[in-house]
Design a protein around this motif. Structure first.
Motif, PDB file in Angstrom:
ATOM      1  N   CYS A   1     -12.337  -1.480  -6.142  1.00 36.48           N
ATOM      2  CA  CYS A   1     -11.028  -0.592  -4.857  1.00 36.48           C
ATOM      3  C   CYS A   1     -10.051  -0.548  -4.642  1.00 36.48           C
TER       4      CYS A   1
ATOM      5  N   CYS B   1     -11.659  -7.958  -4.241  1.00 33.92           N
ATOM      6  CA  CYS B   1     -13.420  -7.262  -4.710  1.00 33.92           C
ATOM      7  C   CYS B   1     -13.810  -8.638  -5.923  1.00 33.92           C
TER       8      CYS B   1
ATOM      9  N   CYS C   1      -7.614  -2.268  -9.941  1.00 36.63           N
ATOM     10  CA  CYS C   1      -8.745  -2.731  -9.443  1.00 36.63           C
ATOM     11  C   CYS C   1      -9.161  -1.138  -9.615  1.00 36.63           C
TER      12      CYS C   1
ATOM     13  N   CYS D   1     -10.329  -9.135 -10.165  1.00 34.57           N
ATOM     14  CA  CYS D   1      -9.706  -8.767  -8.948  1.00 34.57           C
ATOM     15  C   CYS D   1      -9.871  -9.670  -7.907  1.00 34.57           C
TER      16      CYS D   1
END
Ligand SMILES: [Zn+2]
Lengths: 138, 387
Positions: free
Chosen positions: A36, A50, A33, A47
């Protein structure tokens, strides 16, 4: 590592095309990601950490450990039947994600939970290469 | 809050076993007619229809296909697909429908001609469908391989043994042989289970459920009809679902499942605790599964589920009878039918008078359905009387 020339390669969907392209070059890549930093497998648009939709395909160590496994005696197709008994395992990669693979190698049937493993690339029908794992000592 | 908002007015199984003379739709229709007969109703009473799916017959919109086959035109109709969890989920949907006036009488069916409706290799192909097509199927698993990895991990973490798992199969068979419709008529012992052919270690042939031609059906309606039925209804006290993943590779855990949450929600809605349960119809596609469920549904401490089955307490004469009809292991499993037979059995046990398999205390039933690979869970609490 031992080829399985009678076993078809995987179907490749759009999400996973970069994964299989890298495997063809002998590299294991996983989405990471961009927001994050969470690694995710199998390939997905968002993701799970997040919800972000930006990711970079990132080469990983190819090292992990056996979370669980089974020795298969009853196989789904004639081609797999010819290989039985064979080992299917859930591998926890050092980077976090879990993936399914066969454990290859002469000592595969002696696998135990927690065994350290490393990725290898196995040739299948049509020369397609598939990430697989072998036990590593130490 | 669905407590006391819906009742199961009738319930029945189709013929079960190997029935090459019947299609999957015919099995569903047979079960439907028997369930309506059991309720003292006819197809003309039905204004809602929920069914599952078929891997043997090439129908796309199975809910409306079944409505067409039955000759009815419901105002509420769908096919649901959460694997073995489907019958419980369908009860949940049906209860919501009758509680909100969207339908008055909902017929729920599930099942197919899984044993004879396809060639052996086609059956094997169908079984692989629960695997991830791109990231699991290429490694050669069948469904037992997925559950075998769960069993291996569970044995590793909690010390559950193959012998304890074998006791689950032995107990299921002991109950099935007392069921007049059971296709299995010979008892088993632990040694026979352990010596059966390995399928995917640590699971052997007799750790795995049957593959049957079968269907089941039940009728859900509003409590104001309770007095008009042929038999006393089963009251829906509580119900809960949890869906944590589909593919085992992405399961949050191999040893903690959605049954924890679905069970908690069902008990809370019912206003009971696990200690109040008189008997349980758990999902037993493989012997490890009811052990995990018994623990997560509070019938045993974590790690003590195997001992619960090995101790004899889950026998019909025991403290907590489990799978009084023989379960998927020894009664029937035809796709989504497996869990529905457990609901049918719970309704019958609550009424009483089930002959040599009747449990002594039959006021409160716990039923659990599970689909995929510990993916989709539904827990139900049914009562003999209004809660
Ligand atoms: Zn993220």
């Amino acid at each position: 590592m031992e080829p399985w020339p009678d076993i078809p390669g995987p179907d490749v969907n759009a999400d996973a095309a970069p994964y299989w392209a890298a495997a063809a070059e002998g590299r294991l890549v996983i989405q990471k990601c961009a927001d994050c930093g969470t690694f995710r497998f199998y390939p997905r648009h968002l993701c799970p950490g997040c919800g972000g939709d930006a990711a970079a395909w990132t080469e990983v160590s190819g090292r992990g450990a056996v979370h669980s496994f089974t020795v298969v005696h009853r196989a789904p197709t004639p081609a797999f039947r010819a290989l039985a008994p064979y080992v299917i395992a859930l591998i926890d990669l050092d980077e976090g994600p879990r993936m399914m693979a066969n454990l290859l190698g002469a000592d595969a049937l002696e696998t135990a939970i927690g065994d350290p493993v490393g990725v290898v690339f196995q040739e299948r029908a049509g020369g397609v290469r598939v990430p697989q794992f072998v036990r590593r000592s130490g | 809050m669905l407590r006391n908002k819906a009742i199961i007015a009738g319930a029945a199984d189709s013929d079960i076993g190997k029935l090459p003379e019947m299609s999957g739709l015919a099995l569903n229709a047979q079960a439907a007619k028997r369930a309506l007969d059991d309720a003292g109703m006819t197809l003309a009473d039905v204004d809602g229809l929920l069914t599952a799916y078929s891997l043997t017959e090439p129908y796309f919109m199975l809910g409306t296909v079944l409505a067409e086959h039955l000759g009815i035109a419901p105002r509420y109709c769908a096919s649901l697909v959460v694997g073995g969890g489907t019958p419980g989920a369908a009860l949940h949907h049906a209860a919501m429908a009758v509680a909100t006036g969207q339908a008055e009488v909902v017929l729920v069916t599930a099942g197919e001609n899984r044993a004879t409706g396809q060639s052996r290799d086609a059956a094997v192909q169908a079984l692989t469908q629960v695997g991830h097509p791109y990231f699991e199927t290429p490694y050669g698993p069948l469904v037992p391989a997925f559950y075998a990895m769960v069993a291996r991990r569970y044995m590793h973490e909690y010390g559950t043994t193959r012998e304890e798992m074998a006791h689950v199969a032995v107990r299921a068979r002991d109950h099935a042989v007392r069921h007049p419709a059971s296709p299995m008529t010979d008892r088993l012992d632990v040694e026979t289970v352990l010596a059966s052919k390995p399928i995917a270690e640590p699971l052997s042939m007799l750790d795995c459920c049957l593959i049957s031609d079968a269907a089941g059906a039940f009728v859900v309606t509003t409590p104001d009809r309770a007095a008009d039925l042929f038999h006393p209804p089963a009251w829906l006290w509580g119900i809960g679902e949890s869906h944590t993943h589909e593919h085992i590779t992405l399961a949050p855990s191999l040893t903690e499942t959605g049954a924890l949450r679905s069970g908690r929600d069902a008990y809370a809605m019912a206003g009971i605790t696990p200690a109040d349960v008189d008997f349980a119809e758990l999902y037993d596609c493989f012997t490890i599964v009811p052990i995990i469920e018994a623990e997560e549904l509070g019938l045993a401490e974590r790690g003590a589920g195997g001992e619960l089955f090995a101790s004899g307490e889950t026998a019909i004469e025991g403290r907590l009878p489990v799978n009084t009809h023989g379960g998927l292991l020894s009664y029937a499993q035809a796709g989504a039918s497996g869990g529905l037979h457990g609901i049918v059995e719970a309704v019958r046990q609550l009424r009483g008078a089930q002959g040599e398999r009747q449990v002594e205390n039959h006021d409160i039933a716990l039923v659990h359905n599970e689909g995929g690979v510990l993916s989709s869970h539904c827990t139900m609490v049914l009562g003999r009387e209004k809660r």
